[in-house]
Design an enzyme around this catalytic site. Sequence first.
Site, PDB file in Angstrom:
ATOM      1  N   LYS A 194       0.829  -1.209   0.000  1.00 51.16           N
ATOM      2  CA  LYS A 194       0.000   0.000   0.000  1.00 51.16           C
ATOM      3  C   LYS A 194       0.862   1.256   0.000  1.00 51.16           C
ATOM      4  O   LYS A 194       0.509   2.263  -0.629  1.00 51.16           O
ATOM      5  CB  LYS A 194      -0.934  -0.028   1.203  1.00 51.16           C
ATOM      6  CG  LYS A 194      -2.047  -1.068   1.048  1.00 51.16           C
ATOM      7  CD  LYS A 194      -2.727  -1.412   2.354  1.00 51.16           C
ATOM      8  CE  LYS A 194      -3.748  -2.531   2.151  1.00 51.16           C
ATOM      9  NZ  LYS A 194      -4.278  -3.073   3.401  1.00 51.16           N
ATOM     10  N   GLN A 215      -4.773  -2.109   9.470  1.00 52.20           N
ATOM     11  CA  GLN A 215      -4.550  -3.424   8.871  1.00 52.20           C
ATOM     12  C   GLN A 215      -5.031  -4.542   9.789  1.00 52.20           C
ATOM     13  O   GLN A 215      -4.703  -4.581  10.978  1.00 52.20           O
ATOM     14  CB  GLN A 215      -3.058  -3.609   8.563  1.00 52.20           C
ATOM     15  CG  GLN A 215      -2.719  -4.905   7.879  1.00 52.20           C
ATOM     16  CD  GLN A 215      -3.325  -5.003   6.497  1.00 52.20           C
ATOM     17  OE1 GLN A 215      -3.253  -4.083   5.703  1.00 52.20           O
ATOM     18  NE2 GLN A 215      -3.931  -6.146   6.202  1.00 52.20           N
ATOM     19  N   ASP A 264     -11.583   1.678   3.718  1.00 54.59           N
ATOM     20  CA  ASP A 264     -11.869   0.244   3.590  1.00 54.59           C
ATOM     21  C   ASP A 264     -13.340   0.019   3.248  1.00 54.59           C
ATOM     22  O   ASP A 264     -13.711  -1.039   2.735  1.00 54.59           O
ATOM     23  CB  ASP A 264     -11.549  -0.484   4.899  1.00 54.59           C
ATOM     24  CG  ASP A 264     -10.187  -1.165   4.867  1.00 54.59           C
ATOM     25  OD1 ASP A 264      -9.734  -1.531   3.767  1.00 54.59           O
ATOM     26  OD2 ASP A 264      -9.583  -1.350   5.938  1.00 54.59           O
TER      27      ASP A 264
END
Length: 284
Positions: free
Chosen positions: A54, A98, A121
Site C-alpha cells: 500500500k 490493517q 476500507d
Amino acid sequence: MTARIIDGKAIAASIRHDLKKVVDEMKVKGERIPGLAVILVGNDPASNVYVRGKRRDCEEVGFKSDSRSLNATTTEAELLGMIEALNNDPTIDGILVQLPLPEHIDPLAVMEAIHPNKDVDGFHPYNVGRLVLRHPGLRPCTPMGVMELLNRTHDSLLGMDATVIGVSNHVGRPMALELLLQGCSVAATHRFTNKTEEYVRYADIVISAVGIPGLIKGEWIKPGATVIDVGITRDANGKLKGDVEFEEASKRAGWITPVPGGVGPMTRVSMLQNVLYAKQHFHS
C-alpha cells in the site's frame, strides 16, 4: 470454449496511471494531495507485506503516505487515540487499520472509531448502510474492484443472474448489494446452503469468496458465464490457489479471473480510488 482472461493486474495499473494524472493536476493547481494513513499493530508477516504494498501504491500515484507500526502490546485505548488524532488531521483523507488485530483489541470498536468520511476500507456501518440504501459513498474495496472488472467486460449487467458464494461482511454481503445496484438477480450461498451447485449452474455471473481451493467445480459453470474468483489460499507447496477449478472452468466460461492477478490488484487500487473520492467529496 476457451474463456477470456480478466487481467486485474493490467486494469489496476491503468487505474493507477489515471490516478497519478489527477494528482499531478492537483499539484500544478497548488492543491493539497490526497493522504492515506495506514496503521499496523503487531508484526504479522502477511500484514507487513500488504502494508508495504500500500505504501508503494501511494508513492506510485503521488499520494501522501503516513505509515505507522505499533507494538503488539499496544492497548485498544492507545490505538483509538491514534485514530482520533488522524480523524482530526486535515492532511489525511483515509485511515486504514490493517487486519488482523491482536486478540485484546476489538476490531468492531476500531472500525467504528474511524470517521465514516475517512473509512477507505468501506467497512464502517455508516458506509455499509449507505450501500444498503442504494446511495453508496466509500465502498468496500474488493466488491468495488470486482464491479470494475465486470463493468469493463460487459456492456450491461441488467437482468443477469449472479451467484455469490460466501457471505462475509467484507466481501460476500456487500458484493451482493453491489450486484443488486447494477440490476442483477442475486443468489448468495453459504455453509448452510444445500444446493450450491444448482445456484452456480444457472448463474451468468459466479463470484466465489470463500478461501477453499477447488470448491467450485469447473463442470458447474454455465457455458459463457463470467467467473470471478476472490478466494486465495496458499497450498503446501506455497502456490496460490483460488476457489474455482481454473483449468476446467476456463473450458466453459466466457470470462474468468486468474489467481493471482485477478481480483487482488483491484482491491488495492479500489482503496486508492476511495482515498481520492474522500479527498474530493469530503475534505476539499
